[in-house]
Design a protein around this motif. Structure first.
Motif, PDB file in Angstrom:
ATOM      1  N   GLU A 144       0.831  -1.207   0.000  1.00 15.63           N
ATOM      2  CA  GLU A 144       0.000   0.000   0.000  1.00 15.63           C
ATOM      3  C   GLU A 144       0.863   1.253   0.000  1.00 15.63           C
ATOM      4  N   ARG A 145       1.922   1.258   0.777  1.00 16.11           N
ATOM      5  CA  ARG A 145       2.838   2.396   0.764  1.00 16.11           C
ATOM      6  C   ARG A 145       3.506   2.533  -0.606  1.00 16.11           C
ATOM      7  N   ALA A 146       3.799   1.398  -1.234  1.00 16.79           N
ATOM      8  CA  ALA A 146       4.434   1.427  -2.553  1.00 16.79           C
ATOM      9  C   ALA A 146       3.515   2.073  -3.589  1.00 16.79           C
ATOM     10  N   GLU A 147       2.219   1.731  -3.542  1.00 16.90           N
ATOM     11  CA  GLU A 147       1.247   2.334  -4.462  1.00 16.90           C
ATOM     12  C   GLU A 147       1.249   3.853  -4.319  1.00 16.90           C
ATOM     13  N   HIS A 148       1.158   4.314  -3.065  1.00 19.10           N
ATOM     14  CA  HIS A 148       1.157   5.754  -2.814  1.00 19.10           C
ATOM     15  C   HIS A 148       2.468   6.392  -3.278  1.00 19.10           C
ATOM     16  N   ALA A 149       3.582   5.713  -3.029  1.00 18.85           N
ATOM     17  CA  ALA A 149       4.903   6.270  -3.351  1.00 18.85           C
ATOM     18  C   ALA A 149       5.055   6.506  -4.854  1.00 18.85           C
ATOM     19  N   ILE A 150       4.614   5.548  -5.662  1.00 18.71           N
ATOM     20  CA  ILE A 150       4.770   5.669  -7.114  1.00 18.71           C
ATOM     21  C   ILE A 150       4.077   6.931  -7.623  1.00 18.71           C
ATOM     22  N   VAL A 151       2.839   7.121  -7.192  1.00 19.17           N
ATOM     23  CA  VAL A 151       2.067   8.289  -7.650  1.00 19.17           C
ATOM     24  C   VAL A 151       2.593   9.575  -7.020  1.00 19.17           C
ATOM     25  N   PHE A 152       2.896   9.528  -5.722  1.00 18.19           N
ATOM     26  CA  PHE A 152       3.347  10.718  -4.993  1.00 18.19           C
ATOM     27  C   PHE A 152       4.630  11.278  -5.586  1.00 18.19           C
ATOM     28  N   PHE A 153       5.630  10.437  -5.774  1.00 23.19           N
ATOM     29  CA  PHE A 153       6.918  10.939  -6.255  1.00 23.19           C
ATOM     30  C   PHE A 153       6.890  11.281  -7.743  1.00 23.19           C
ATOM     31  N   VAL A 164      10.425   5.380 -12.114  1.00 24.83           N
ATOM     32  CA  VAL A 164      10.291   4.082 -11.461  1.00 24.83           C
ATOM     33  C   VAL A 164      10.149   3.019 -12.544  1.00 24.83           C
ATOM     34  N   THR A 165      10.863   1.902 -12.391  1.00 19.64           N
ATOM     35  CA  THR A 165      10.857   0.865 -13.424  1.00 19.64           C
ATOM     36  C   THR A 165      10.314  -0.464 -12.908  1.00 19.64           C
ATOM     37  N   ASP A 166      10.756  -0.866 -11.714  1.00 20.30           N
ATOM     38  CA  ASP A 166      10.422  -2.189 -11.196  1.00 20.30           C
ATOM     39  C   ASP A 166      10.089  -2.126  -9.713  1.00 20.30           C
ATOM     40  N   ALA A 167       9.467  -3.203  -9.239  1.00 23.60           N
ATOM     41  CA  ALA A 167       9.229  -3.383  -7.803  1.00 23.60           C
ATOM     42  C   ALA A 167       9.685  -4.778  -7.418  1.00 23.60           C
ATOM     43  N   ILE A 168      10.449  -4.870  -6.354  1.00 23.97           N
ATOM     44  CA  ILE A 168      10.858  -6.165  -5.808  1.00 23.97           C
ATOM     45  C   ILE A 168      10.038  -6.374  -4.541  1.00 23.97           C
ATOM     46  N   ILE A 169       9.319  -7.494  -4.462  1.00 21.00           N
ATOM     47  CA  ILE A 169       8.388  -7.706  -3.352  1.00 21.00           C
ATOM     48  C   ILE A 169       8.611  -9.056  -2.691  1.00 21.00           C
ATOM     49  N   LEU A 170       8.494  -9.067  -1.377  1.00 27.59           N
ATOM     50  CA  LEU A 170       8.552 -10.308  -0.597  1.00 27.59           C
ATOM     51  C   LEU A 170       7.141 -10.871  -0.543  1.00 27.59           C
ATOM     52  N   ASN A 171       6.972 -12.096  -0.999  1.00 27.34           N
ATOM     53  CA  ASN A 171       5.637 -12.688  -1.071  1.00 27.34           C
ATOM     54  C   ASN A 171       5.223 -13.360   0.239  1.00 27.34           C
ATOM     55  N   ARG A 172       5.478 -12.706   1.334  1.00 31.00           N
ATOM     56  CA  ARG A 172       5.014 -13.197   2.634  1.00 31.00           C
ATOM     57  C   ARG A 172       4.967 -12.041   3.623  1.00 31.00           C
ATOM     58  N   ILE A 173       4.204 -12.259   4.697  1.00 24.59           N
ATOM     59  CA  ILE A 173       4.043 -11.259   5.739  1.00 24.59           C
ATOM     60  C   ILE A 173       5.133 -11.452   6.793  1.00 24.59           C
ATOM     61  N   ILE A 174       5.733 -10.353   7.227  1.00 20.70           N
ATOM     62  CA  ILE A 174       6.794 -10.419   8.237  1.00 20.70           C
ATOM     63  C   ILE A 174       6.201 -10.741   9.608  1.00 20.70           C
ATOM     64  N   LYS A 175       6.871 -11.638  10.314  1.00 19.97           N
ATOM     65  CA  LYS A 175       6.457 -11.983  11.675  1.00 19.97           C
ATOM     66  C   LYS A 175       7.335 -11.258  12.693  1.00 19.97           C
ATOM     67  N   GLN A 176       6.909 -11.290  13.930  1.00 17.66           N
ATOM     68  CA  GLN A 176       7.581 -10.533  14.984  1.00 17.66           C
ATOM     69  C   GLN A 176       9.060 -10.886  15.093  1.00 17.66           C
TER      70      GLN A 176
END
Length: 287
Positions: A144-153, A164-176
């Motif tokens: 969600e922050r990435a979506e906002h960042a692309i348009v904002f900047f 902006v050309t690419d996005a590298i994403i981790l396909n899992r949720i971070i745990k504690q």
């Protein structure tokens, strides 16, 4: 690494250490010095360690690194970032931090600006760093922050200076238990195989030209690919300047669903993801 008084505070507030947590840290150290030397601090139990995490703006923590092609590094740093009030230079770490404040304070996250306690403001919602003159990366803790960042900047950075050309994403949720690793996204993205589906498809199309039965080759390739589960780390073309934000936004939503399914013990295949994408696109087109 010990922080100096003028460094950016470790808590992520974006403030200088001397104006944020320094006093509390000094009190805590003084208190710790009064206890017996053999006392051991309690560790988190298995339940706490396995707890999923959210950002201070309310989203699930799922690291994303946006990749920018830079055409004029001097103008980007010396003029644009320097003149934006929501940007602050963190000299010890050679990075620009993006604050949830000033020009960025009206961004619509799950947790709005006014809902964040005053003593915690401003929080850092991303950080820019460069490894060479013609590339720049923005590390952010959620799609969600990435979506906002692309348009904002894109509103503040002319496209002849950086894109902006690419996005590298981790396909899992971070745990504690992984929270400390978020201090450096290279813990997730450096030294690992990053699957680039767009590049794989281009190579597959190129290789099919040399086949006696190109259609059969393509069908076999796609059938084999369809049974593969989603990679842990994936590189995605944003195509923002051609397709607008909706395309990459849909892609991020799918990656979030992949991560949530993984959290529940289900590994989605490429076929599952394609079906989800088609279904989601159908819902968008019907509106």
């Amino acid at each position: 690494m010990k922080l100096s008084r003028n460094d950016i505070c470790h808590c992520g507030s974006g403030k200088k250490y001397k104006k944020c947590c320094l006093h509390n840290d000094e009190q805590q150290i003084a208190s710790q010095n009064t206890v017996q030397s053999n006392q051991v601090a309690p560790e988190l139990g298995p339940i706490e360690n396995d707890a999923i995490t959210r950002t201070l703006t309310g989203e699930y923590t799922q690291p994303v690194r946006l990749c920018y092609k830079v055409y004029d590094k001097h103008a980007l740093h010396g003029k644009i970032f320097k003149n934006m009030k929501c940007m602050s230079y963190d000299s010890p770490n050679s990075r620009w931090v993006w604050l949830f404040d000033y020009e960025a304070k009206n961004l619509s996250f799950e947790q709005k600006y006014n809902e964040i306690p005053k003593h915690s403001r401003p929080i850092v919602i991303g950080s820019f760093f460069s490894e060479n003159a013609d590339e720049m990366y923005l590390d952010i803790r959620s799609p969600e922050r990435a979506e906002h960042a692309i348009v904002f900047f894109d509103r503040y950075i002319p496209r002849n200076i950086a894109e902006v050309t690419d996005a590298i994403i981790l396909n899992r949720i971070i745990k504690q238990r992984e929270m400390m690793l978020l201090n450096d996204f290279n813990n997730f993205f450096k030294g690992v195989t990053i699957v680039d589906k767009a590049k794989e498809f281009e190579e597959m199309m190129e290789n099919s030209k040399d086949e006696i039965d190109p259609k059969g080759f393509l069908f076999n390739f796609l059938d084999k690919e369809g049974k593969k589960t989603a990679p842990d780390v994936e590189r995605i073309r944003t195509n923002y300047y051609e397709d607008g934000i909706d395309s990459i936004k849909l892609c991020f939503q799918i990656k979030k669903l992949v991560a949530l399914n993984k959290l529940n013990g289900k590994e989605l295949t490429s076929d599952d993801i394609v079906k989800m994408t088609i279904d989601a696109q159908g819902l968008i087109d019907s509106k």
